[in-house]
Scaffold this motif. Sequence first.
Motif, PDB file in Angstrom:
ATOM      1  N   ILE A  56       0.857  -1.180   0.000  1.00 46.30           N
ATOM      2  CA  ILE A  56       0.000   0.000   0.000  1.00 46.30           C
ATOM      3  C   ILE A  56       0.896   1.234   0.000  1.00 46.30           C
ATOM      4  CG2 ILE A  56      -1.880   1.206   1.165  1.00 46.30           C
ATOM      5  CD1 ILE A  56      -2.659  -1.599   0.272  1.00 46.30           C
ATOM      6  N   LEU A  57       0.616   2.162  -0.923  1.00 44.80           N
ATOM      7  CA  LEU A  57       1.462   3.336  -1.128  1.00 44.80           C
ATOM      8  C   LEU A  57       0.703   4.629  -0.915  1.00 44.80           C
ATOM      9  CD1 LEU A  57       2.829   2.314  -4.639  1.00 44.80           C
ATOM     10  CD2 LEU A  57       3.968   1.906  -2.474  1.00 44.80           C
ATOM     11  N   SER A  58       1.428   5.634  -0.478  1.00 47.01           N
ATOM     12  CA  SER A  58       0.949   7.003  -0.475  1.00 47.01           C
ATOM     13  C   SER A  58       1.880   7.758  -1.412  1.00 47.01           C
ATOM     14  CB  SER A  58       1.013   7.583   0.936  1.00 47.01           C
ATOM     15  OG  SER A  58       0.704   8.961   0.894  1.00 47.01           O
ATOM     16  N   ILE A  59       1.315   8.415  -2.410  1.00 49.73           N
ATOM     17  CA  ILE A  59       2.122   9.116  -3.404  1.00 49.73           C
ATOM     18  C   ILE A  59       1.923  10.612  -3.208  1.00 49.73           C
ATOM     19  CG2 ILE A  59       2.553   9.446  -5.866  1.00 49.73           C
ATOM     20  CD1 ILE A  59       1.322   6.624  -6.283  1.00 49.73           C
ATOM     21  N   SER A  60       3.014  11.315  -2.985  1.00 51.99           N
ATOM     22  CA  SER A  60       2.957  12.747  -2.753  1.00 51.99           C
ATOM     23  C   SER A  60       2.334  13.453  -3.958  1.00 51.99           C
ATOM     24  CB  SER A  60       4.370  13.275  -2.509  1.00 51.99           C
ATOM     25  OG  SER A  60       4.329  14.644  -2.222  1.00 51.99           O
ATOM     26  N   GLY A  61       1.380  14.346  -3.680  1.00 55.66           N
ATOM     27  CA  GLY A  61       0.724  15.095  -4.743  1.00 55.66           C
ATOM     28  C   GLY A  61      -0.471  14.394  -5.346  1.00 55.66           C
ATOM     29  N   LYS A  62      -0.749  13.171  -4.920  1.00 56.18           N
ATOM     30  CA  LYS A  62      -1.885  12.408  -5.436  1.00 56.18           C
ATOM     31  C   LYS A  62      -2.794  12.056  -4.259  1.00 56.18           C
ATOM     32  CE  LYS A  62       0.104  10.926  -9.603  1.00 56.18           C
ATOM     33  NZ  LYS A  62      -0.231  11.968 -10.528  1.00 56.18           N
ATOM     34  N   PRO A  63      -4.100  12.198  -4.444  1.00 54.12           N
ATOM     35  CA  PRO A  63      -5.018  11.899  -3.336  1.00 54.12           C
ATOM     36  C   PRO A  63      -5.187  10.400  -3.112  1.00 54.12           C
ATOM     37  CG  PRO A  63      -6.255  12.462  -5.296  1.00 54.12           C
ATOM     38  CD  PRO A  63      -4.800  12.663  -5.629  1.00 54.12           C
ATOM     39  N   TRP A  88      -6.684   7.198   5.952  1.00 53.34           N
ATOM     40  CA  TRP A  88      -6.127   5.944   5.440  1.00 53.34           C
ATOM     41  C   TRP A  88      -6.831   4.748   6.072  1.00 53.34           C
ATOM     42  CZ3 TRP A  88      -0.240   7.330   6.111  1.00 53.34           C
ATOM     43  CH2 TRP A  88       0.128   8.244   5.116  1.00 53.34           C
ATOM     44  N   TYR A  89      -7.052   4.804   7.374  1.00 53.87           N
ATOM     45  CA  TYR A  89      -7.734   3.698   8.059  1.00 53.87           C
ATOM     46  C   TYR A  89      -9.113   3.474   7.441  1.00 53.87           C
ATOM     47  CZ  TYR A  89     -10.340   0.962  11.378  1.00 53.87           C
ATOM     48  OH  TYR A  89     -11.143  -0.011  11.917  1.00 53.87           O
TER      49      TYR A  89
END
Length: 161
Positions: free
Chosen positions: A6-13, A115-116
């Motif tokens: 699972i990723l969080s990409i900076s600048g993308k919701p 995120w949760y």
Amino acid sequence: MSLEKILSISGKPGLYVLKVQTRTGFVAESLLDGKKITVSLKSNVSLLSEISIYTYESEKPLAEIMQNIAKRENNGQTISHKEDNATLLSYFREVLPEYDEERVYASDVKKIVSWYNTLQEKGLLVADAPAVAEEDTTPTTEEVVAEKAKAPAKKAKAKKE
């Protein structure tokens, strides 16, 4: 609960699931709308499994905090990330009483709660099953020696010249 892909990409919701690595980056699928995007290696990407929250003694992994929230909410949805900061920080203090209030900001708590709720909605917050120890079937040295002793001795054939 596995946050490995699972990723969080900076600048993308939202959050993304890592699908395939390529030469120039990777392909990720959005958990919000299911669209696949290509992400270059230059993008600022965070694996949720690598994120930790500051406490007064050490750092707590995000997976552990997600488990605390799931336990508190009986694996259901939690409060909205759109609540006011005081409500969010009060809620987070219930989930993780020892968090460092000087280094953990309301914006961090908003992300965690958001995120949760996203992961819970998609059914990705299934608690990890306890690891079952597999039986080791490799014979011990004693078993190998005993097995050789049982086997009939082979007589060496003499070579004729």
